[in-house]
Design a protein around this motif. Structure first.
Motif, PDB file in Angstrom:
ATOM      1  N   ILE A 287       5.675  22.783  40.110  1.00 59.24           N
ATOM      2  CA  ILE A 287       5.222  23.753  41.115  1.00 59.24           C
ATOM      3  C   ILE A 287       3.855  23.409  41.673  1.00 59.24           C
ATOM      4  O   ILE A 287       3.461  23.906  42.731  1.00 59.24           O
ATOM      5  N   THR A 288       3.099  22.515  40.998  1.00 61.78           N
ATOM      6  CA  THR A 288       1.798  22.090  41.515  1.00 61.78           C
ATOM      7  C   THR A 288       1.921  20.887  42.445  1.00 61.78           C
ATOM      8  O   THR A 288       0.939  20.455  43.032  1.00 61.78           O
ATOM      9  N   GLY A 289       3.119  20.316  42.539  1.00 64.29           N
ATOM     10  CA  GLY A 289       3.322  19.130  43.350  1.00 64.29           C
ATOM     11  C   GLY A 289       3.177  17.836  42.587  1.00 64.29           C
ATOM     12  O   GLY A 289       3.351  16.757  43.164  1.00 64.29           O
ATOM     13  N   ALA A 290       2.875  17.893  41.290  1.00 67.39           N
ATOM     14  CA  ALA A 290       2.718  16.687  40.481  1.00 67.39           C
ATOM     15  C   ALA A 290       4.085  16.075  40.189  1.00 67.39           C
ATOM     16  O   ALA A 290       5.070  16.795  39.996  1.00 67.39           O
ATOM     17  N   PRO A 291       4.203  14.739  40.149  1.00 69.41           N
ATOM     18  CA  PRO A 291       5.488  14.101  39.830  1.00 69.41           C
ATOM     19  C   PRO A 291       5.996  14.541  38.461  1.00 69.41           C
ATOM     20  O   PRO A 291       5.222  14.690  37.508  1.00 69.41           O
ATOM     21  N   TYR A 292       7.308  14.722  38.373  1.00 66.42           N
ATOM     22  CA  TYR A 292       7.915  15.144  37.111  1.00 66.42           C
ATOM     23  C   TYR A 292       8.948  14.105  36.687  1.00 66.42           C
ATOM     24  O   TYR A 292       9.779  13.665  37.485  1.00 66.42           O
ATOM     25  N   TYR A 293       8.888  13.701  35.390  1.00 63.68           N
ATOM     26  CA  TYR A 293       9.743  12.641  34.865  1.00 63.68           C
ATOM     27  C   TYR A 293      10.604  13.087  33.690  1.00 63.68           C
ATOM     28  O   TYR A 293      11.190  12.250  33.014  1.00 63.68           O
ATOM     29  N   GLY A 294      10.697  14.385  33.436  1.00 63.76           N
ATOM     30  CA  GLY A 294      11.419  14.837  32.267  1.00 63.76           C
ATOM     31  C   GLY A 294      10.512  14.936  31.061  1.00 63.76           C
ATOM     32  O   GLY A 294       9.299  14.706  31.144  1.00 63.76           O
ATOM     33  N   ALA A 295      11.092  15.249  29.903  1.00 66.91           N
ATOM     34  CA  ALA A 295      10.319  15.419  28.676  1.00 66.91           C
ATOM     35  C   ALA A 295      11.223  15.153  27.487  1.00 66.91           C
ATOM     36  O   ALA A 295      12.439  14.984  27.624  1.00 66.91           O
ATOM     37  N   ALA A 296      10.609  15.127  26.294  1.00 62.67           N
ATOM     38  CA  ALA A 296      11.371  14.825  25.080  1.00 62.67           C
ATOM     39  C   ALA A 296      12.260  15.975  24.655  1.00 62.67           C
ATOM     40  O   ALA A 296      13.265  15.770  23.958  1.00 62.67           O
ATOM     41  N   SER A 297      11.921  17.192  25.059  1.00 64.18           N
ATOM     42  CA  SER A 297      12.696  18.350  24.642  1.00 64.18           C
ATOM     43  C   SER A 297      12.516  19.464  25.653  1.00 64.18           C
ATOM     44  O   SER A 297      11.706  19.365  26.584  1.00 64.18           O
ATOM     45  N   GLY A 298      13.267  20.545  25.453  1.00 59.93           N
ATOM     46  CA  GLY A 298      13.165  21.697  26.327  1.00 59.93           C
ATOM     47  C   GLY A 298      14.101  21.627  27.511  1.00 59.93           C
ATOM     48  O   GLY A 298      14.869  20.668  27.682  1.00 59.93           O
ATOM     49  N   ASN A 299      14.047  22.667  28.345  1.00 58.85           N
ATOM     50  CA  ASN A 299      14.871  22.769  29.535  1.00 58.85           C
ATOM     51  C   ASN A 299      14.011  23.130  30.737  1.00 58.85           C
ATOM     52  O   ASN A 299      12.903  23.659  30.592  1.00 58.85           O
ATOM     53  N   VAL A 300      14.531  22.837  31.921  1.00 62.69           N
ATOM     54  CA  VAL A 300      13.823  23.160  33.156  1.00 62.69           C
ATOM     55  C   VAL A 300      14.791  23.789  34.140  1.00 62.69           C
ATOM     56  O   VAL A 300      16.018  23.707  33.986  1.00 62.69           O
ATOM     57  N   ASN A 301      14.215  24.420  35.171  1.00 58.50           N
ATOM     58  CA  ASN A 301      14.982  25.115  36.198  1.00 58.50           C
ATOM     59  C   ASN A 301      15.021  24.264  37.461  1.00 58.50           C
ATOM     60  O   ASN A 301      13.993  24.011  38.083  1.00 58.50           O
ATOM     61  N   ILE A 302      16.215  23.792  37.823  1.00 57.29           N
ATOM     62  CA  ILE A 302      16.413  23.076  39.084  1.00 57.29           C
ATOM     63  C   ILE A 302      17.436  23.841  39.903  1.00 57.29           C
ATOM     64  O   ILE A 302      18.608  23.932  39.516  1.00 57.29           O
ATOM     65  N   GLY A 303      17.001  24.424  40.996  1.00 53.15           N
ATOM     66  CA  GLY A 303      17.901  25.159  41.881  1.00 53.15           C
ATOM     67  C   GLY A 303      18.554  26.353  41.235  1.00 53.15           C
ATOM     68  O   GLY A 303      19.672  26.711  41.617  1.00 53.15           O
ATOM     69  N   GLY A 304      17.885  26.937  40.245  1.00 57.93           N
ATOM     70  CA  GLY A 304      18.431  28.108  39.583  1.00 57.93           C
ATOM     71  C   GLY A 304      19.326  27.807  38.399  1.00 57.93           C
ATOM     72  O   GLY A 304      19.875  28.725  37.785  1.00 57.93           O
ATOM     73  N   TYR A 305      19.460  26.539  38.039  1.00 61.05           N
ATOM     74  CA  TYR A 305      20.283  26.138  36.904  1.00 61.05           C
ATOM     75  C   TYR A 305      19.427  25.432  35.855  1.00 61.05           C
ATOM     76  O   TYR A 305      18.401  24.822  36.164  1.00 61.05           O
ATOM     77  N   SER A 306      19.877  25.496  34.620  1.00 55.66           N
ATOM     78  CA  SER A 306      19.131  24.933  33.498  1.00 55.66           C
ATOM     79  C   SER A 306      19.581  23.498  33.222  1.00 55.66           C
ATOM     80  O   SER A 306      20.787  23.220  33.148  1.00 55.66           O
ATOM     81  N   TYR A 307      18.585  22.616  33.068  1.00 55.35           N
ATOM     82  CA  TYR A 307      18.853  21.210  32.771  1.00 55.35           C
ATOM     83  C   TYR A 307      18.009  20.763  31.587  1.00 55.35           C
ATOM     84  O   TYR A 307      16.865  21.203  31.423  1.00 55.35           O
ATOM     85  N   SER A 308      18.592  19.887  30.771  1.00 51.87           N
ATOM     86  CA  SER A 308      17.860  19.308  29.652  1.00 51.87           C
ATOM     87  C   SER A 308      16.774  18.373  30.170  1.00 51.87           C
ATOM     88  O   SER A 308      17.062  17.446  30.935  1.00 51.87           O
ATOM     89  N   ALA A 309      15.533  18.596  29.746  1.00 52.66           N
ATOM     90  CA  ALA A 309      14.430  17.730  30.160  1.00 52.66           C
ATOM     91  C   ALA A 309      14.609  16.318  29.619  1.00 52.66           C
ATOM     92  O   ALA A 309      14.212  15.341  30.265  1.00 52.66           O
ATOM     93  N   ALA A 310      15.216  16.191  28.431  1.00 52.12           N
ATOM     94  CA  ALA A 310      15.450  14.864  27.855  1.00 52.12           C
ATOM     95  C   ALA A 310      16.484  14.088  28.663  1.00 52.12           C
ATOM     96  O   ALA A 310      16.365  12.872  28.845  1.00 52.12           O
ATOM     97  N   THR A 311      17.517  14.784  29.167  1.00 56.74           N
ATOM     98  CA  THR A 311      18.509  14.121  30.019  1.00 56.74           C
ATOM     99  C   THR A 311      17.872  13.615  31.298  1.00 56.74           C
ATOM    100  O   THR A 311      18.150  12.501  31.757  1.00 56.74           O
ATOM    101  N   LEU A 312      16.995  14.415  31.886  1.00 47.33           N
ATOM    102  CA  LEU A 312      16.282  13.967  33.082  1.00 47.33           C
ATOM    103  C   LEU A 312      15.416  12.757  32.770  1.00 47.33           C
ATOM    104  O   LEU A 312      15.374  11.785  33.533  1.00 47.33           O
ATOM    105  N   GLY A 313      14.725  12.796  31.644  1.00 46.29           N
ATOM    106  CA  GLY A 313      13.842  11.699  31.265  1.00 46.29           C
ATOM    107  C   GLY A 313      14.568  10.394  31.042  1.00 46.29           C
ATOM    108  O   GLY A 313      13.988   9.307  31.216  1.00 46.29           O
ATOM    109  N   GLY A 314      15.841  10.479  30.658  1.00 44.52           N
ATOM    110  CA  GLY A 314      16.618   9.273  30.415  1.00 44.52           C
ATOM    111  C   GLY A 314      16.985   8.508  31.674  1.00 44.52           C
ATOM    112  O   GLY A 314      17.541   7.407  31.590  1.00 44.52           O
ATOM    113  N   GLN A 315      16.679   9.063  32.849  1.00 47.70           N
ATOM    114  CA  GLN A 315      17.009   8.400  34.109  1.00 47.70           C
ATOM    115  C   GLN A 315      15.900   7.481  34.604  1.00 47.70           C
ATOM    116  O   GLN A 315      16.041   6.877  35.679  1.00 47.70           O
ATOM    117  N   PHE A 316      14.806   7.350  33.844  1.00 47.49           N
ATOM    118  CA  PHE A 316      13.672   6.545  34.285  1.00 47.49           C
ATOM    119  C   PHE A 316      13.459   5.374  33.333  1.00 47.49           C
ATOM    120  O   PHE A 316      13.363   5.570  32.115  1.00 47.49           O
TER     121      PHE A 316
END
Length: 754
Positions: A287-316
Motif C-alpha cells: 500500500i506504500t508503493g514499495a515492491p513486494y516479492y512475497g514472504a516466508a510465511s503468512g497470507n496477503v490480500n490480492i483483489g479481495g482473495y487470500s494468497y500464500s506469501a510463500a507461494t508468491l515468493g517462489g515465483q522470483f
C-alpha cells in the motif's frame, strides 16, 4: 570481393553441396547463399539465416539465446534430436537430449560472417545420415579464401516490448570480423564475433486464482493482472522472469593445406564463451508503493482473495551462467572427380566449463546473497568420425555412382546439481540431483545412384547401425534429505534402414521424384536417464526406452524455368514408439506425472508448396514463398493416463507440430546498389500436450498461431561498404510459443569488406 553466385534452386543432387558434408543426397534440398542473406534477412546470430526456409522454424527467443531447437515439416520445438545440423562436417546437434534445453544445437559456434551458403535437406532419404535426420539435415557451409580478404561488421537492434506490467526497450549489439588469405597451397581464415544483448521477459510468474476470500487485516498487495493459463484456468500474473543480459564471444581458426590439386587437409578450432545473468522483476507493490516479492510465511490480500506469501515468493529467482565450449575438426579430402573420391572427418565438441548458479531464497535478499543451487554440465560433449568414398565404375548415359562409408560417435552427458549456501559465490555443497551417461553409435552405409537412362535416376541405399547406452547413473535427494543413487543398466539396439528414390526428368522443365526411407532414431542420454519429480522427491526414468522407428515418403513434382520454379511435395511419416513427454503412472507413486515415454504410433502427412519467380510483374522484383499443411495425429498410445476424466490422446494432434506454415518474400532490386525486402512468416495452431488439453494458446506457456512481417533495406555503397536497416515483426504481433516472443525489433548494420 566479387563472387559468382551458385544455383540456389531446389535440386536432386548426385553429390554433396560441400566437400565437408557427409554424403550424396537423393532428397529435396533448399539452398540460400550469403549474398541472398545479406540482401534480404536481418541477421544477428547464425540461426537467423534459416527464418525463411520452407517448413523450418528456429525457436529463437532473443539475441544470444542458447536454447534454440529447430522444427521441420513433421517435428516440433521440443524435438531437437530429430534434426541434424552440421558446420563443415562438424555436428552442432546436441544429441545428449531431445528437448528445448540442453539438447539445443550449438548454433553459437558459427559466426554469421563465415557463412557461404546453407543447405536444408528434408527427410531421411540419404543412407549417410543417422535416423535423427528424419526431420531435416541442415548444412552450414563456410568459406575459405582464395586471396587476401577481410570483413568488419557492426549490428545493433532495439526491441520495444509491452506486455502485462512490462513496457521497456531491450537493445543488443554485435561485432563481427574476419580475415583470411591463401599462400600457394596453404590457406587460413580467422573469424571473431562479440555479442552484448538484453532480452525481454522470457517467463512470467503466475499463481492460480484463489477461491478463498481474504480476511480482514491481511496486507493488501496491488499490481497483479488477472488472466487464464493454457488449459483455461484462472491465474494472476505477478512478475516478469528471466530478464537476460548475455555477453558472448566466438573465435574460430581454419587452416587448410593442399597436398595436390586433388587432396587437401584442413583443421578447424572454435571457441565460444558465454556470460549470462537473469533476474526477475515484480509487478506487485504494497500500500506504500514499495515492491513486494512475497514472504516466508503468512497470507496477503490480492483483489479481495487470500494468497500464500510463500507461494508468491517462489515465483522470483535469479541465475548466473558461465560457459566455455570448444569445437575442433580435422578433415582429409580428395577431389579427383574421377573414378574415386573420398573424405574423412574427425570432430569433437567439449563443454570445458558450463556452470549455472541459481537462487532458491526469497527476493530481494536473493538478488545479492542466499542459498541456491549449482548446475555443472562441464565435461559434456561428443566426438564423431565419418569416412566415406565415392566410386564411379563407368561413364556414359547409363552408369552407377556408388557411395559408402562408416560412422562412429560417442555422446556424453554430465549434469550434476549441487546445493550451495551462497548461490553467487559459494562452493558446491551436497549433491542434489545427477543424471549422467554415454551413448555410442557405429554405422555402415551404402548407396548406389543408378542412371537407368538419360532421364531416369534410381538411388538405392541402406544404413546399418549398432547403438549402445552405458555408464548411466542417477541420483536424487528426497524431501527428507535421503539420497537415492541408481546405477543404470547397459542397453543396446541395432537395426537396418533401407532407402530408395527414383527421379524422372520428364522434360527440360519438369522433374518428378518419389522417395521412401526408414529411420531409427535412438534415445538420447537425457531421455533415458531423466529425473522425474514425484511430489517432494525424484524418481528415475525408464532406461529401456525403444528407438523411434520411422517410415517416411515424399512425392516431389518440380517445374523449373530460367526465371521461375514451382515444387509440390506430398509427404508422409509413420512413427512407431515415438518418444514424447506425457502423463503416466510411476511405480510406487499414485499420481500420474509427466515424463518421456514411447507413444505407440503417430502419423504425420501433408503437402508443401514452394514457389520462386524472378522479374515478377516488373524487372528486378523477386517473389518467393512456401506453404505447408500437416495433418499430424496420434494413432495409438497405450501408456497414456488421463489427468482429467474423459481425456484421451488417440486421435489428437501430435504435440508441437503446427498445422499450417508459410513464408512469402518480395525483394526489389531497382539497380546494383539497392535491395528492398518485405517478408511474412506464418505458423498455425499447435498443441503442447498429447491430449490437446491446452485449449487457450494465447497466454504464457501456450502455443498460438502467429503472423509477423519483416522489412529490410540493403544499400551497397561500393565494393567495400554496405549499409542495411530493417524491422522484424513490423506488425508488432504479440504471441507465445510457451515463452513470450520478441515484439517489434529494429535493426541497423554497417559492413566493410576488403
Amino acid at each position: 570481393m566479387d563472387r559468382a553466385e551458385p544455383d540456389t534452386h531446389t535440386v536432386i543432387v548426385s553429390g554433396s553441396p560441400n566437400p565437408a558434408s557427409a554424403n550424396t543426397s537423393p532428397a529435396t534440398i533448399e539452398t540460400v547463399t550469403s549474398k541472398q542473406l545479406s540482401d534480404t534477412t536481418n541477421v544477428i546470430n547464425v540461426e537467423d539465416t534459416l527464418k525463411y526456409f520452407p517448413s523450418i522454424l528456429v525457436r529463437k527467443r532473443f539475441n544470444g539465446d542458447t536454447q534454440e531447437p529447430v522444427t521441420s515439416r513433421t517435428t516440433g520445438l521440443n524435438a531437437s534430436a530429430r534434426t541434424l545440423i552440421f558446420a563443415d562436417g562438424v555436428m552442432l546437434s546436441s544429441l545428449v537430449n531431445n528437448n528445448n534445453g540442453n539438447g539445443s544445437p550449438q548454433w553459437f559456434m558459427v559466426s554469421p560472417e563465415e557463412i557461404d551458403s546453407i543447405d536444408v535437406m528434408y527427410g531421411p532419404f540419404s543412407a549417410a545420415y543417422a535416423g535423427n535426420s528424419y526431420g531435416a539435415v541442415i548444412q552450414l557451409n563456410t568459406r575459405m579464401p582464395q586471396q587476401f580478404e577481410a570483413t568488419a561488421k557492426i549490428n545493433v537492434s532495439n526491441q520495444n516490448f509491452d506486455l502485462y506490467g512490462t513496457s521497456q526497450s531491450y537493445k543488443s549489439g554485435a561485432l563481427n570480423a574476419t580475415i583470411g588469405d591463401r599462400h600457394g597451397a596453404f590457406s587460413w581464415f580467422i573469424s571473431a564475433n562479440h555479442l552484448d544483448s538484453f532480452s525481454q521477459p522470457i517467463t512470467f510468474g503466475t499463481v492460480a486464482q484463489s477461491s478463498k476470500t481474504a480476511t480482514t487485516g491481511l496486507p493488501v498487495i496491488n499490481g497483479s493482472t488477472a488472466d487464464f493459463n493454457r488449459t483455461g484456468g484462472a491465474i494472476q500474473v505477478i512478475s516478469a522472469g528471466n530478464l537476460n543480459h548475455t555477453i558472448q564471444d566466438t573465435a574460430k581458426v581454419k587452416l587448410a593445406y593442399d597436398f595436390s590439386q586433388q587432396t587437401s587437409l584442413s583443421y578447424m578450432l572454435g571457441y565460444w564463451k558465454n556470460s549470462a545473468s537473469a533476474q526477475a522483476s515484480t509487478y506487485l507493490s504494497d500500500i506504500t508503493g514499495a515492491p513486494y516479492y512475497g514472504a516466508a510465511s503468512g497470507n496477503v490480500n490480492i483483489g479481495g482473495y487470500s494468497y500464500s506469501a510463500a507461494t508468491l515468493g517462489g515465483q522470483f529467482a535469479s541465475s548466473n551462467t558461465q560457459q566455455e565450449h570448444w569445437m575442433q575438426s580435422l578433415s582429409l579430402d580428395s577431389k579427383n572427380n574421377g573414378a574415386w573420391d573420398w573424405n574423412a572427418v574427425l570432430s569433437n565438441v567439449n563443454y570445458a566449463t558450463d556452470l549455472t548458479r541459481s537462487s532458491t531464497g526469497l527476493y530481494p535478499t536473493a538478488l545479492t546473497s542466499g542459498a541456491g543451487r549449482i548446475g555443472d554440465a562441464s565435461g559434456t560433449g561428443w566426438t564423431t568420425i565419418d569416412a566415406k568414398a565415392t566410386y564411379r565404375p563407368g561413364s556414359g548415359p547409363v552408369a552407377h555412382t556408388v557411395s559408402f562409408g562408416v560412422h562412429a560417435d560417442q555422446f556424453k552427458l554430465i549434469s550434476p546439481t549441487y546445493n550451495t549456501s551462497d548461490w553467487l559465490n559459494g562452493g558446491e555443497g551436497a549433491l542434489y540431483t545427477n543424471s549422467i551417461g554415454k551413448t555410442k553409435t557405429e554405422a555402415l552405409w551404402l548407396q548406389d545412384e543408378w542412371r537407368v537412362s538419360p532421364s531416369l535416376l534410381a538411388t538405392l541405399g541402406g544404413r546399418y547401425e549398432q547403438w549402445k547406452v552405458f555408464d548411466g547413473y542417477n541420483y536424487s535427494l528426497s524431501g527428507s534429505g535421503t539420497g537415492f543413487p541408481v546405477h543404470q543398466p547397459t542397453v543396446t539396439h541395432n537395426g537396418f534402414s533401407p532407402k530408395a528414390t527414383i527421379a524422372w526428368k520428364a522434360s527440360e522443365l519438369w522433374k518428378v521424384s518419389e522417395s521412401l526411407g526408414r529411420a531409427l532414431r535412438f534415445p538420447t542420454v537425457g531421455e533415458l536417464y531423466q529425473n522425474i519429480q514425484t511430489g517432494t522427491t525424484y524418481t528415475q526414468a525408464n532406461p529401456y526406452l525403444k528407438p523411434e522407428d520411422v517410415t517416411s515418403t515424399e512425392l516431389a513434382i518440380e517445374r523449373k524455368t530460367k526465371e521461375s520454379r514451382v515444387r509440390i511435395s506430398l509427404f508422409g511419416e509413420l512413427v512407431s514408439n515415438a518418444l514424447i513427454s506425457q502423463t503416466a503412472t510411476i511405480s510406487g507413486y499414485p499420481t500420474p506425472v509427466s515424463f518421456t515415454q514411447n507413444v505407440d504410433k503417430t502419423r504425420q502427412r501433408g503437402i508443401e508448396l514452394v514457389m520462386e519467380k524472378d522479374n515478377a510483374f516488373i524487372n528486378g522484383l523477386e517473389l518467393s514463398g512456401s506453404v505447408t499443411f500437416v495433418d499430424a495425429v496420434i494413432l495409438a498410445n497405450s501408456s497414456y493416463v488421463p489427468t482429467i476424466a474423459g481425456a484421451t490422446s488417440v486421435g489428437k494432434h501430435t504435440p508441437y507440430v503446427p498445422d499450417w506454415r508459410s513464408t512469402l518474400i518480395a525483394t526489389y532490386r531497382p539497380d546494383a546498389h539497392w535491395a528492398f525486402t518485405l517478408a511474412g512468416r506464418y505458423t498455425g495452431r499447435q498443441y503442447a500436450t498429447v491430449d490437446n488439453m491446452d485449449i487457450n494458446p494465447a497466454t504464457y506457456q501456450g502455443f498460438q498461431s502467429f503472423f509477423v512481417a519483416d522489412l529490410r533495406v540493403h544499400y551497397q555503397v561500393n565494393r567495400q561498404w554496405s549499409i542495411s536497416a530493417g524491422i522484424d515483426n513490423l506488425n508488432n504481433e504479440k504471441y507465445y510459443l510457451y515463452h513470450p516472443f520478441t515484439q517489434r525489433t529494429s535493426y541497423a548494420e554497417l559492413k566493410y569488406s576488403y
